[in-house]
Motif scaffolding. Structure first.
Motif, PDB file in Angstrom:
ATOM      1  N   GLY A  63       0.845  -1.187   0.000  1.00  0.00           N
ATOM      2  CA  GLY A  63       0.000   0.000   0.000  1.00  0.00           C
ATOM      3  C   GLY A  63       0.878   1.233   0.000  1.00  0.00           C
ATOM      4  N   PRO A  64       0.317   2.418  -0.237  1.00  0.00           N
ATOM      5  CA  PRO A  64       1.127   3.640  -0.302  1.00  0.00           C
ATOM      6  C   PRO A  64       1.875   3.928   0.986  1.00  0.00           C
ATOM      7  N   GLU A  65       1.328   3.492   2.112  1.00  0.00           N
ATOM      8  CA  GLU A  65       2.008   3.727   3.385  1.00  0.00           C
ATOM      9  C   GLU A  65       3.355   3.013   3.453  1.00  0.00           C
ATOM     10  N   ASP A  66       3.511   1.948   2.674  1.00  0.00           N
ATOM     11  CA  ASP A  66       4.777   1.203   2.668  1.00  0.00           C
ATOM     12  C   ASP A  66       5.897   1.971   1.983  1.00  0.00           C
ATOM     13  N   TRP A  67       5.553   2.997   1.211  1.00  0.00           N
ATOM     14  CA  TRP A  67       6.557   3.766   0.488  1.00  0.00           C
ATOM     15  C   TRP A  67       6.998   5.014   1.242  1.00  0.00           C
ATOM     16  N   LEU A  68       6.298   5.385   2.280  1.00  0.00           N
ATOM     17  CA  LEU A  68       6.649   6.591   3.021  1.00  0.00           C
ATOM     18  C   LEU A  68       7.969   6.399   3.756  1.00  0.00           C
ATOM     19  N   GLY A  69       8.764   7.468   3.792  1.00  0.00           N
ATOM     20  CA  GLY A  69      10.062   7.411   4.441  1.00  0.00           C
ATOM     21  C   GLY A  69      11.199   7.143   3.477  1.00  0.00           C
ATOM     22  N   GLN A  70      10.854   6.929   2.209  1.00  0.00           N
ATOM     23  CA  GLN A  70      11.870   6.669   1.193  1.00  0.00           C
ATOM     24  C   GLN A  70      11.405   7.276  -0.126  1.00  0.00           C
ATOM     25  N   ALA A  71      12.306   7.930  -0.845  1.00  0.00           N
ATOM     26  CA  ALA A  71      11.944   8.498  -2.145  1.00  0.00           C
ATOM     27  C   ALA A  71      11.503   7.370  -3.075  1.00  0.00           C
ATOM     28  N   SER A  72      10.578   7.678  -3.986  1.00  0.00           N
ATOM     29  CA  SER A  72      10.051   6.622  -4.848  1.00  0.00           C
ATOM     30  C   SER A  72       9.761   7.131  -6.245  1.00  0.00           C
ATOM     31  N   MET A  73       9.834   6.201  -7.214  1.00  0.00           N
ATOM     32  CA  MET A  73       9.435   6.454  -8.590  1.00  0.00           C
ATOM     33  C   MET A  73       8.346   5.452  -8.944  1.00  0.00           C
ATOM     34  N   VAL A  74       7.282   5.938  -9.592  1.00  0.00           N
ATOM     35  CA  VAL A  74       6.146   5.089  -9.938  1.00  0.00           C
ATOM     36  C   VAL A  74       5.791   5.303 -11.402  1.00  0.00           C
ATOM     37  N   PHE A  75       5.556   4.194 -12.102  1.00  0.00           N
ATOM     38  CA  PHE A  75       5.235   4.246 -13.525  1.00  0.00           C
ATOM     39  C   PHE A  75       4.094   3.271 -13.796  1.00  0.00           C
ATOM     40  N   PHE A  76       3.108   3.695 -14.574  1.00  0.00           N
ATOM     41  CA  PHE A  76       2.004   2.821 -14.961  1.00  0.00           C
ATOM     42  C   PHE A  76       2.265   2.282 -16.366  1.00  0.00           C
ATOM     43  N   GLY A  77       2.109   0.969 -16.545  1.00  0.00           N
ATOM     44  CA  GLY A  77       2.345   0.354 -17.838  1.00  0.00           C
ATOM     45  C   GLY A  77       1.786  -1.055 -17.863  1.00  0.00           C
ATOM     46  N   PHE A  78       2.226  -1.864 -18.835  1.00  0.00           N
ATOM     47  CA  PHE A  78       1.796  -3.257 -18.898  1.00  0.00           C
ATOM     48  C   PHE A  78       2.816  -4.061 -19.685  1.00  0.00           C
ATOM     49  N   THR A  79       2.859  -5.358 -19.439  1.00  0.00           N
ATOM     50  CA  THR A  79       3.957  -6.169 -19.959  1.00  0.00           C
ATOM     51  C   THR A  79       3.902  -6.379 -21.463  1.00  0.00           C
ATOM     52  N   TRP A  80       2.718  -6.241 -22.070  1.00  0.00           N
ATOM     53  CA  TRP A  80       2.611  -6.433 -23.519  1.00  0.00           C
ATOM     54  C   TRP A  80       2.654  -5.106 -24.279  1.00  0.00           C
ATOM     55  N   CYS A  81       3.051  -4.046 -23.604  1.00  0.00           N
ATOM     56  CA  CYS A  81       3.193  -2.732 -24.237  1.00  0.00           C
ATOM     57  C   CYS A  81       4.282  -2.811 -25.311  1.00  0.00           C
ATOM     58  N   PRO A  82       4.002  -2.348 -26.537  1.00  0.00           N
ATOM     59  CA  PRO A  82       4.957  -2.527 -27.639  1.00  0.00           C
ATOM     60  C   PRO A  82       6.125  -1.564 -27.668  1.00  0.00           C
ATOM     61  N   ASP A  83       6.041  -0.426 -26.979  1.00  0.00           N
ATOM     62  CA  ASP A  83       7.108   0.545 -27.145  1.00  0.00           C
ATOM     63  C   ASP A  83       7.370   1.412 -25.925  1.00  0.00           C
ATOM     64  N   VAL A  84       6.394   2.207 -25.492  1.00  0.00           N
ATOM     65  CA  VAL A  84       6.638   3.186 -24.441  1.00  0.00           C
ATOM     66  C   VAL A  84       7.053   2.536 -23.124  1.00  0.00           C
ATOM     67  N   CYS A  85       6.386   1.462 -22.726  1.00  0.00           N
ATOM     68  CA  CYS A  85       6.681   0.842 -21.425  1.00  0.00           C
ATOM     69  C   CYS A  85       8.091   0.268 -21.351  1.00  0.00           C
ATOM     70  N   PRO A  86       8.504  -0.592 -22.293  1.00  0.00           N
ATOM     71  CA  PRO A  86       9.878  -1.087 -22.199  1.00  0.00           C
ATOM     72  C   PRO A  86      10.924   0.011 -22.350  1.00  0.00           C
ATOM     73  N   THR A  87      10.626   1.013 -23.182  1.00  0.00           N
ATOM     74  CA  THR A  87      11.568   2.116 -23.332  1.00  0.00           C
ATOM     75  C   THR A  87      11.705   2.881 -22.025  1.00  0.00           C
ATOM     76  N   THR A  88      10.583   3.147 -21.360  1.00  0.00           N
ATOM     77  CA  THR A  88      10.619   3.855 -20.081  1.00  0.00           C
ATOM     78  C   THR A  88      11.347   3.046 -19.022  1.00  0.00           C
ATOM     79  N   LEU A  89      11.107   1.746 -18.985  1.00  0.00           N
ATOM     80  CA  LEU A  89      11.790   0.899 -18.005  1.00  0.00           C
ATOM     81  C   LEU A  89      13.298   0.864 -18.257  1.00  0.00           C
ATOM     82  N   MET A  90      13.708   0.868 -19.515  1.00  0.00           N
ATOM     83  CA  MET A  90      15.136   0.933 -19.825  1.00  0.00           C
ATOM     84  C   MET A  90      15.714   2.287 -19.407  1.00  0.00           C
ATOM     85  N   ASP A  91      14.927   3.353 -19.596  1.00  0.00           N
ATOM     86  CA  ASP A  91      15.364   4.672 -19.141  1.00  0.00           C
ATOM     87  C   ASP A  91      15.547   4.669 -17.619  1.00  0.00           C
ATOM     88  N   ILE A  92      14.571   4.100 -16.908  1.00  0.00           N
ATOM     89  CA  ILE A  92      14.662   4.054 -15.447  1.00  0.00           C
ATOM     90  C   ILE A  92      15.906   3.296 -15.011  1.00  0.00           C
TER      91      ILE A  92
END
Length: 204
Positions: A63-92
């Motif tokens: 839950g969101p409370e588990d992320w408090l106390g530490q900086a975080s990055m969050v991205f919405f995507g899906f595993t069968w995404c053809p371009d933006v998702c894998p590109t963003t994950l490689m950027d991350i």
């Protein structure tokens, strides 16, 4: 697994040529709202005010409370995404490398917009292609919708001619301070050299 590797390979080639966005990856109409990042109640997204519960790629409730106390990055995507998702994950993955030891202070998560296909096991297999510090979150259809609403993210299922479907969704990386306050949003079209300084400011 083979199909995903082919997708990732294709995404890398597309990225090298400044690719044209494919179907089911990025909603330009949501850009302004993403930049402002207005959550469900009209105020900037703040993890400390969110209420959702999902499951990570190891089967652990998160839950969101588990992320408090530490900086975080969050991205919405899906595993069968053809371009933006894998590109963003490689950027991350590149950003984490650029952060050096500071990357250990970050929590990094992809929340799926396709819970029907993206089980914890599928997410775990998919994320093996990227930095091991990136976790995946999924849940029921309603649970994912509640989380997306809290972030101000929208997504739509789009049927394909072959009887399958893809997902059209808001894209961008949310960067939060340890307090849970939104520090910035790294837009998909933003120059990547600005990303690491933004993340460092969030870490503080």
């Amino acid at each position: 697994m083979r199909r995903r590797k082919l997708i990732l390979g294709g995404a890398g080639l597309l990225g090298a040529f400044g690719f044209t966005l494919g179907i089911g990856a990025w909603r330009s109409g949501d850009l302004q709202r993403l930049a402002e990042n207005r959550g469900a109640e009209g105020s900037p997204a703040n993890l400390s005010r969110m209420e959702w519960q999902l499951t990570d790629d190891r089967g652990i409730p998160v839950g969101p409370e588990d992320w408090l106390g530490q900086a975080s990055m969050v991205f919405f995507g899906f595993t069968w995404c053809p371009d933006v998702c894998p590109t963003t994950l490689m950027d991350i993955a590149d950003w984490l490398e650029g952060l050096g030891s500071d990357a250990d202070q970050m929590l990094v998560t992809m929340i799926t917009v396709d819970p029907e296909r993206d089980t914890p096991e599928v997410l775990a297999e998919y994320l093996e292609n990227f930095d091991p510090r990136i976790r995946g979150l999924t849940g029921t259809t309603d649970a994912v919708a509640k989380a997306a609403e809290a972030f101000g993210v929208t997504y739509t299922r789009l049927p394909r001619d072959d009887g399958d479907y893809t997902m059209n969704h808001t894209s961008g990386v949310f960067v939060f301070r340890p307090s849970g306050e939104l520090a910035s949003v790294i837009d998909f079209h933003e120059e990547r050299r600005f990303a690491v300084p933004k993340i460092r400011r969030a870490i503080g």
